[in-house]
Design an enzyme around this catalytic site. Structure first.
Site, PDB file in Angstrom:
ATOM      1  CB  SER A  85      -0.931  -0.123   1.268  1.00 34.07           C
ATOM      2  OG  SER A  85      -1.876   0.684   1.100  1.00 34.07           O
ATOM      3  CG  ASP A 173      -2.152  17.142  14.769  1.00 33.44           C
ATOM      4  OD1 ASP A 173      -3.311  16.437  14.656  1.00 33.44           O
ATOM      5  OD2 ASP A 173      -1.593  17.664  15.780  1.00 33.44           O
ATOM      6  CG  HIS A 232      -5.567  -2.645   0.416  1.00 41.97           C
ATOM      7  ND1 HIS A 232      -4.778  -2.641  -0.612  1.00 41.97           N
ATOM      8  CD2 HIS A 232      -5.224  -1.985   1.388  1.00 41.97           C
ATOM      9  CE1 HIS A 232      -4.021  -1.757  -0.446  1.00 41.97           C
ATOM     10  NE2 HIS A 232      -4.063  -1.335   0.965  1.00 41.97           N
TER      11      HIS A 232
END
Length: 253
Positions: A85, A173, A232
């Site tokens: 990924s 963040d 996946h």
């Protein structure tokens, strides 16, 4: 430098570098690495802003490729590289920009394209966990269940939770802010001429047949294979078949 976990010992075979995906860590790949380390040294990294690795204000594939190159230089030899990924995109970027560091490449269920799915909802779910009320991992899972129906994701995310320190081992963040870069893929004129396997889950739509000509422009020796019954998360859903496929490719490529 990135934190990494070393499995096995040096052998006549090139070492294998395993690069995890978004919200993961090198530790998630421990079972796969242990099996593959029977014949070669296997190194599992924590990518930047994940696991025990340093946090940075950026999270681009150029950054991640440079991080991987630093680990390979530190350990002293070119490596075979397996990435899943987001880790697969980082591995591709490394091979396209510094091909001399990569012997063989295995890309697990990802293509060098921009994807439309967004992961920010998962970041919001993790942010919503009141860590002051988490004394054990199951406490966090119970809170995540209020925001995520997928029990597999609930368990997966809490593997990146430091219960003792009451903090996520993910720079949420920065990952949130840099999500467009994570979903995309940089424009590059590079080509990787080495053996490359795109190994996908048969029920996943991350790598399509229509993408193959574009992939072969960047990776002219690309071969494609699918694992039946896997999506996946092919390495977690079908670990035996995944390990066998990787081992066979490393043995013949």
């Amino acid at each position: 430098m990135l934190n990494f976990i070393d499995h096995g010992t040096a052998s006549p075979h090139p070492p294998l570098l395993i690069v995890h995906g978004l919200f993961g860590s090198g530790r998630n790949w421990g079972a796969v690495a242990k099996r593959l380390s029977a014949h070669r040294r296997v190194i599992c990294v924590d990518q930047r802003n994940h696991g025990q690795s340093p946090w940075f204000d950026s999270h681009s594939y150029e950054d991640m490729a440079a991080d991987l190159a630093e680990v390979i230089h530190h350990l002293g030899s070119p490596m075979d590289v397996l990435g899943h990924s987001m880790g697969g995109k980082a591995a591709m970027m490394l091979a396209l920009t510094q091909p001399e560091l990569v012997n063989r490449l295995i890309i697990a269920d990802i293509a060098p394209v921009t994807y439309g799915h967004d992961q920010n909802q998962n970041i919001e779910a993790m942010r919503a966990v009141d860590l002051t009320k988490v004394a054990k991992r199951s406490d966090a899972i119970a809170q995540l269940a209020n925001h995520l129906e997928d029990t597999t994701l609930q368990t997966f995310f809490t593997q990146s939770l430091d219960v003792k320190e009451q903090r996520w081992r993910l720079n949420l963040d920065v990952l949130d802010r840099e999500m467009p870069k994570i979903l995309g893929f940089p424009v590059t004129t590079g080509r990787y001429e080495g053996p490359t396997l795109f190994l996908s889950g048969a029920t996943s739509d991350y790598v399509t047949h229509d993408q193959r000509p574009m992939i072969r422009e960047k990776f002219p020796k690309a071969r494609f294979a699918k694992i039946t019954g896997a999506g996946h998360w092919l390495h977690a859903e079908k670990p035996r078949e995944f390990i066998a496929s990787v081992q066979a490719w490393l043995d013949i490529a």
